[in-house]
Design an enzyme around this catalytic site. Structure first.
Site, PDB file in Angstrom:
ATOM      1  N   LEU A   1       0.978  -1.334   0.262  1.00  0.00           N
ATOM      2  CA  LEU A   1      -0.049  -0.066   0.109  1.00  0.00           C
ATOM      3  C   LEU A   1       0.894   1.433   0.164  1.00  0.00           C
ATOM      4  O   LEU A   1       1.363   1.548   0.885  1.00  0.00           O
ATOM      5  CB  LEU A   1      -0.871  -0.348   1.208  1.00  0.00           C
ATOM      6  CG  LEU A   1      -1.092  -1.139   1.393  1.00  0.00           C
ATOM      7  CD1 LEU A   1      -2.189  -1.548   3.273  1.00  0.00           C
ATOM      8  CD2 LEU A   1      -2.847  -1.496   0.514  1.00  0.00           C
ATOM      9  N   PRO A   2       1.248   1.402  -1.276  1.00  0.00           N
ATOM     10  CA  PRO A   2       1.945   3.001  -1.175  1.00  0.00           C
ATOM     11  C   PRO A   2       1.333   4.161  -0.317  1.00  0.00           C
ATOM     12  O   PRO A   2       2.137   5.118   0.005  1.00  0.00           O
ATOM     13  CB  PRO A   2       2.482   2.916  -2.697  1.00  0.00           C
ATOM     14  CG  PRO A   2       1.047   2.532  -3.737  1.00  0.00           C
ATOM     15  CD  PRO A   2       0.768   1.588  -1.898  1.00  0.00           C
ATOM     16  N   GLU A   3       0.176   4.408  -0.846  1.00  0.00           N
ATOM     17  CA  GLU A   3      -0.413   5.522  -0.031  1.00  0.00           C
ATOM     18  C   GLU A   3       0.087   5.242   1.402  1.00  0.00           C
ATOM     19  O   GLU A   3      -0.702   6.539   1.972  1.00  0.00           O
ATOM     20  CB  GLU A   3      -1.813   5.824  -0.906  1.00  0.00           C
ATOM     21  CG  GLU A   3      -2.917   4.360   0.436  1.00  0.00           C
ATOM     22  CD  GLU A   3      -2.596   3.133  -0.682  1.00  0.00           C
ATOM     23  OE1 GLU A   3      -1.893   2.756  -0.961  1.00  0.00           O
ATOM     24  OE2 GLU A   3      -3.599   2.645  -0.143  1.00  0.00           O
ATOM     25  N   ARG A   4      -0.381   4.591   2.054  1.00  0.00           N
ATOM     26  CA  ARG A   4       0.481   4.406   3.908  1.00  0.00           C
ATOM     27  C   ARG A   4       1.856   5.155   4.184  1.00  0.00           C
ATOM     28  O   ARG A   4       2.285   4.858   4.958  1.00  0.00           O
ATOM     29  CB  ARG A   4       0.406   2.530   4.518  1.00  0.00           C
ATOM     30  CG  ARG A   4      -1.165   2.556   4.213  1.00  0.00           C
ATOM     31  CD  ARG A   4      -1.720   1.556   5.234  1.00  0.00           C
ATOM     32  NE  ARG A   4      -3.255   1.435   4.628  1.00  0.00           N
ATOM     33  CZ  ARG A   4      -3.845   0.389   5.105  1.00  0.00           C
ATOM     34  NH1 ARG A   4      -3.289  -0.426   5.971  1.00  0.00           N
ATOM     35  NH2 ARG A   4      -4.869   0.396   5.141  1.00  0.00           N
TER      36      ARG A   4
END
EC number: 6.3.5.3
Lengths: 81, 224
Positions: free
Chosen positions: B198-201
């Site tokens: 999860l790159p958005e985290r």
């Protein structure tokens, strides 16, 4: 009205960790004759419509949604509801 | 740049996606509910993000029931137009189910939900989504999934390798059984990326890791 049973199983090339775990549990319980367990699912459909079309329609439903053919195989049987 | 965040019932990482591109990067971003009028034609957007979560409760197979949404036709048209589509977690599962990406996601080898951070190795730093990374670089990205075991048959895998479609692999033991330790996959054309981590985290120091931010910056760099 017809009843269609769709049997979905993991493709042979796909490892089934659930089946492996169940196989181990059966062995632990003394059922050592079990050589393999594969776990799949049964999808029951009740279908109205022309009998002649059911087979091709269900096949289409399997391919379009019910089954992911990258990982799963399927077969189905049609019976009187 | 204008991002659409495509939201299905059960999506839950949509807010994280919005925060990453809107609050952190300062770009325009809209939540697009899958049955809204706006979802019927996505061509006004520059990129579509398909967030993680458990769309439709993961019923049938994770990502499968989203195929029945009307938004799927417009998502496929958007992808075919060559604009960027990023699917993360359940979003990746949706993209494989919709055949926008090869392969499928199986239950983790250990049958358990797993979460934490993982080291990813950048296998293709030339893509629209990875230009800000170095080839072969290891990056730290959080993950949280039960169906993170990427499967693809040998023939398709050979094709994917020939086309440089493997964006990320796991550089540690968090692959959950994935074929060739694959963590992120591009389509042939290179404008669709799906990944389980999860790159958005990982976009702000306060979150503990910032390596995910460069993925979104890569999209900006290529599109603007």
């Amino acid at each position: 009205m017809k009843k269609v049973n769709v049997y979905v199983t993991l493709r042979e090339s796909v490892v089934d960790p659930q089946g492996t775990a169940a196989e181990q549990a059966l062995h632990n319980m003394g059922y050592e004759e079990v050589k393999s367990v594969r776990i799949g699912k049964l999808i029951e459909l009740e279908i109205d419509g022309a009998e002649s079309e059911i087979e091709s329609r269900v096949d289409e439903m399997c391919k379009e949604l019910l089954v992911n053919r990258v990982i799963e195989d399927y077969r189905f049987e049609i019976e009187e509801a | 740049m204008k991002f659409a965040i495509l939201v299905f019932p059960g999506s839950s990482c949509d807010v994280d996606m919005h925060r990453a591109v809107h609050d952190v990067l300062g770009e325009e971003a809209s939540y697009v509910w899958h049955t809204d009028k706006e979802a019927e034609d996505l061509s006004n957007f520059d990129a579509v993000l398909v967030p993680g979560g458990a769309s439709y409760g993961d019923y049938l197979r994770p990502g499968a029931l989203a195929k029945g949404s009307k938004a799927m036709a417009s998502l496929c048209a958007f992808a075919a137009s060559g604009k960027p589509v990023l699917g993360v977690g359940n979003g990746f599962q949706i993209l494989t189910e919709a055949h926008l990406l090869p392969g499928a996601l199986l239950q983790n080898k250990g049958l358990k939900f797993k979460s934490g951070t993982t080291k990813l190795s950048v296998q293709n730093a030339d893509s629209l989504f990875t230009a800000e990374y170095e080839q072969g670089e290891d990056i730290t990205i959080p993950f949280a999934h039960q169906y993170g075991n990427y499967y693809v048959d040998e023939e398709t895998l050979a094709d994917m390798k020939a086309n440089n479609q493997i964006a990320f692999t796991y550089a540690d033991h968090q692959d959950q059984g994935s074929t060739d330790k694959i963590a992120g996959v591009l389509n042939k054309e290179g404008n669709v990326l799906g990944m389980m981590p999860l790159p958005e985290r990982a976009v702000e120091e306060v979150l503990g890791h910032v390596d995910g931010l460069r993925l979104f910056k890569s999209i900006l760099k290529r599109v603007e």
